[in-house]
Write a protein that holds these residues in place. Sequence first.
Motif, mmCIF file in Angstrom:
data_model
loop_
_atom_site.group_PDB
_atom_site.id
_atom_site.type_symbol
_atom_site.label_atom_id
_atom_site.label_comp_id
_atom_site.label_asym_id
_atom_site.label_seq_id
_atom_site.Cartn_x
_atom_site.Cartn_y
_atom_site.Cartn_z
ATOM 1 N N UNK A 123 0.836 -1.198 0.000
ATOM 2 C CA UNK A 123 0.000 0.000 0.000
ATOM 3 C C UNK A 123 0.874 1.253 0.000
ATOM 4 N N UNK A 124 0.291 2.366 -0.466
ATOM 5 C CA UNK A 124 0.997 3.630 -0.431
ATOM 6 C C UNK A 124 1.035 4.187 0.986
ATOM 7 N N UNK A 125 2.090 4.889 1.310
ATOM 8 C CA UNK A 125 2.266 5.425 2.657
ATOM 9 C C UNK A 125 1.070 6.287 3.070
ATOM 10 N N UNK A 126 0.469 5.959 4.197
ATOM 11 C CA UNK A 126 -0.659 6.691 4.799
ATOM 12 C C UNK A 126 -1.936 6.652 3.954
ATOM 13 N N UNK A 127 -1.974 5.858 2.894
ATOM 14 C CA UNK A 127 -3.088 5.937 1.952
ATOM 15 C C UNK A 127 -3.904 4.658 1.928
ATOM 16 N N UNK A 136 2.347 5.614 -8.989
ATOM 17 C CA UNK A 136 1.435 5.232 -7.919
ATOM 18 C C UNK A 136 0.996 6.503 -7.204
ATOM 19 N N UNK A 137 0.248 6.367 -6.127
ATOM 20 C CA UNK A 137 0.057 7.512 -5.244
ATOM 21 C C UNK A 137 0.045 7.067 -3.791
ATOM 22 N N UNK A 138 0.386 8.016 -2.911
ATOM 23 C CA UNK A 138 0.287 7.786 -1.467
ATOM 24 C C UNK A 138 -0.346 9.026 -0.839
ATOM 25 N N UNK A 139 -0.238 9.145 0.476
ATOM 26 C CA UNK A 139 -0.794 10.329 1.144
ATOM 27 C C UNK A 139 0.236 10.939 2.086
ATOM 28 N N UNK A 142 -7.282 10.569 2.978
ATOM 29 C CA UNK A 142 -7.976 9.749 1.981
ATOM 30 C C UNK A 142 -8.237 10.546 0.710
ATOM 31 N N UNK A 143 -8.611 11.801 0.863
ATOM 32 C CA UNK A 143 -8.911 12.649 -0.287
ATOM 33 C C UNK A 143 -7.842 13.686 -0.575
#
Length: 331
Positions: A260-264, A282-285, A296-297
């Motif tokens: 999973x992406x960090x914090x996401x 990719x994306x993370x948060x 989350x958003x």
Amino acid sequence: MRRLALIAALPVLALAQPALAQGSAPGSNPIIRDKFTADPAPLVVGDRLYLYVGHDEAQRDEMFNMKEWLVYSTTDMRNWTDHGPIMKATDFKWAKKDAWASQVIQKNGKFWFYTAVEHDDTHPGKAIGVAVSDSPTGPFVDAKGSALVTNQMTPKGTHSWEDIDPTVFTDDDGTTWIAWGNRQAYIAKLKPNMTEIDGPITEITPPHFEEGPWLHKRGSLYYLTYASLDRKTHRDERVSYSTAPSITGPWTYRGELTDSGKYSFTIHPGIVEYKGEWYIFLHNASLTVGDQNGAIGRRAVTVEYLRFNPDGTMKRVVQTDAGVTAPPPPK
């Protein structure tokens, strides 16, 4: 993107994390740092790589607030040019909100933009639209005047937001295919006009499929990479993939590609070959912009090198802060 039934039960508060260190090397992760971006979709045109993203604008405890799509480009994978918004969700006159995940493909001298939005009340639920432009940076305009895919076209689905996250791929014979889905994964052929489905819609749901499919081909092998969620063992989405000898299958599950992406909670893969290197976006948060932490958003796009084994399977990807500013791993 992600979605409603599962994450409705999750806390929507901003996640507590430290701000990114100032002065990080250009091109390190996250690669866009002045605004929140998500759902990366790369496209190579000549010697330039374009990256299409959704714009996360969630305030405070909002879950998702996405009104427009943005595009960036690079020639060195380090420095990114911001070309600004290319389209708003409401530019599709039949849509009412939600500029969710998208992908752009070049064909017949034009650039075709496929994306997910919320349809108006004439066809309730999520839908896929197609827009077109003469330039990779837009502006894009609705190419059809109506949705390409509506929720009513996939009646076996279990929820109203299954028709999201389109990925488009043109095979060696010139035929273009579109795949999409949430919980259920679908694939269909596009007519040469790029604005109509040609033939049946087929379900191809692989193990633990959640959303965010991405189609690509390397050599003679086809790849379906996607955001996965094994609800028995994981709380956040990861990335898994399947391969096939043909775009129509049969698809063989190959397991997880990255965590999973960090914090996401969400993640979304986009894969491309550029100047002799393979990359996965990719994306993370992990990003902080002003007084807003990732959430989350409020996500942030990242990129890593992608490597393959001799049998064509992809080597597991470790997500890093350095990203492609680090020396590339051996091929």
